[in-house]
Design a protein around this motif. Sequence first.
Motif, PDB file in Angstrom:
ATOM      1  N   THR A 121       8.123   2.899 -14.462  1.00  7.60           N
ATOM      2  CA  THR A 121       7.425   2.875 -13.186  1.00  7.60           C
ATOM      3  C   THR A 121       8.265   3.594 -12.144  1.00  7.60           C
ATOM      4  O   THR A 121       9.469   3.783 -12.322  1.00  7.60           O
ATOM      5  CB  THR A 121       7.120   1.426 -12.747  1.00  7.60           C
ATOM      6  N   ASN A 122       7.630   3.999 -11.078  1.00 11.88           N
ATOM      7  CA  ASN A 122       8.338   4.666  -9.984  1.00 11.88           C
ATOM      8  C   ASN A 122       8.693   3.660  -8.903  1.00 11.88           C
ATOM      9  O   ASN A 122       7.875   2.801  -8.549  1.00 11.88           O
ATOM     10  CB  ASN A 122       7.464   5.757  -9.364  1.00 11.88           C
ATOM     11  N   GLU A 123       9.883   3.798  -8.382  1.00 12.42           N
ATOM     12  CA  GLU A 123      10.296   3.004  -7.236  1.00 12.42           C
ATOM     13  C   GLU A 123       9.827   3.759  -5.998  1.00 12.42           C
ATOM     14  O   GLU A 123      10.311   4.851  -5.715  1.00 12.42           O
ATOM     15  CB  GLU A 123      11.822   2.821  -7.228  1.00 12.42           C
ATOM     16  N   VAL A 124       8.858   3.198  -5.296  1.00  9.74           N
ATOM     17  CA  VAL A 124       8.211   3.930  -4.199  1.00  9.74           C
ATOM     18  C   VAL A 124       8.565   3.399  -2.818  1.00  9.74           C
ATOM     19  O   VAL A 124       8.137   3.961  -1.819  1.00  9.74           O
ATOM     20  CB  VAL A 124       6.668   3.923  -4.361  1.00  9.74           C
ATOM     21  N   ASN A 132      -0.480   8.131   6.186  1.00 10.71           N
ATOM     22  CA  ASN A 132      -1.917   7.892   6.052  1.00 10.71           C
ATOM     23  C   ASN A 132      -2.191   6.588   5.311  1.00 10.71           C
ATOM     24  O   ASN A 132      -1.373   6.090   4.543  1.00 10.71           O
ATOM     25  CB  ASN A 132      -2.619   9.087   5.389  1.00 10.71           C
ATOM     26  N   LYS A 133      -3.379   6.064   5.552  1.00  6.38           N
ATOM     27  CA  LYS A 133      -3.779   4.751   5.038  1.00  6.38           C
ATOM     28  C   LYS A 133      -3.761   4.688   3.514  1.00  6.38           C
ATOM     29  O   LYS A 133      -3.247   3.728   2.932  1.00  6.38           O
ATOM     30  CB  LYS A 133      -5.170   4.407   5.571  1.00  6.38           C
ATOM     31  N   LEU A 134      -4.298   5.702   2.836  1.00  3.98           N
ATOM     32  CA  LEU A 134      -4.346   5.690   1.382  1.00  3.98           C
ATOM     33  C   LEU A 134      -2.935   5.665   0.784  1.00  3.98           C
ATOM     34  O   LEU A 134      -2.665   4.901  -0.139  1.00  3.98           O
ATOM     35  CB  LEU A 134      -5.119   6.901   0.849  1.00  3.98           C
ATOM     36  N   ALA A 135      -2.053   6.465   1.337  1.00  6.86           N
ATOM     37  CA  ALA A 135      -0.675   6.489   0.834  1.00  6.86           C
ATOM     38  C   ALA A 135       0.018   5.148   1.061  1.00  6.86           C
ATOM     39  O   ALA A 135       0.775   4.679   0.207  1.00  6.86           O
ATOM     40  CB  ALA A 135       0.112   7.617   1.496  1.00  6.86           C
ATOM     41  N   ARG A 136      -0.235   4.517   2.213  1.00  9.61           N
ATOM     42  CA  ARG A 136       0.355   3.187   2.474  1.00  9.61           C
ATOM     43  C   ARG A 136      -0.214   2.147   1.523  1.00  9.61           C
ATOM     44  O   ARG A 136       0.515   1.299   1.001  1.00  9.61           O
ATOM     45  CB  ARG A 136       0.128   2.775   3.932  1.00  9.61           C
ATOM     46  N   PHE A 138      -1.354   2.694  -1.493  1.00 15.38           N
ATOM     47  CA  PHE A 138      -0.772   2.940  -2.807  1.00 15.38           C
ATOM     48  C   PHE A 138       0.661   2.441  -2.871  1.00 15.38           C
ATOM     49  O   PHE A 138       1.042   1.762  -3.828  1.00 15.38           O
ATOM     50  CB  PHE A 138      -0.818   4.434  -3.160  1.00 15.38           C
ATOM     51  N   ARG A 139       1.461   2.740  -1.862  1.00 18.60           N
ATOM     52  CA  ARG A 139       2.854   2.280  -1.840  1.00 18.60           C
ATOM     53  C   ARG A 139       2.921   0.764  -1.910  1.00 18.60           C
ATOM     54  O   ARG A 139       3.700   0.197  -2.685  1.00 18.60           O
ATOM     55  CB  ARG A 139       3.548   2.782  -0.572  1.00 18.60           C
TER      56      ARG A 139
END
Length: 168
Positions: A121-124, A132-136, A138-139
Amino acid sequence: MGKTILITGGARSGKSGIAETKTLGLGSRAVYIATAEAHDSEMSDRIAAHQARRGAEWVTHAEPLDVVGVLKATDGQGPRLLDCLTLWLSNLMFAGRDWQAAGRDLVAALQAQRDPVVIVTNEVGGGIVPENKLAREFRDAAGLLNQWVAAEADEVWLAVAGLPLKVK
């Protein structure tokens, strides 16, 4: 119950190579569960590089969404490597699936496995807050999913500059 090992790290941290080595150390024949999809030529090249690195001791199952189904179907066939949890999450989110229910199903499936499962998995969470909302979203989802799997895992490793650091 089979052993669960989670390997996390940033982009190009060496986590997939570390995971491949650990998986093959658990059995001479291994199952590679690939969640990536080639939507462009750059991703096709990445997938090809991963495939070229693996030898004949790997059986590959490409599955972008039904990871739990593949884990259940391959239990008893040797150690499995799931690469990667964050791509699976993005696949679920873009498909409009309930990622929280899928994550809970994954944790339950891990508890029932007889053969070992190594998960990449990625440590994000180490960067700046996305703009942006979508990126937040997902994080935040990736952070929670990583926590759920890490809590279930027998071992957790952090990949830094190609080196594994044991966290749990």
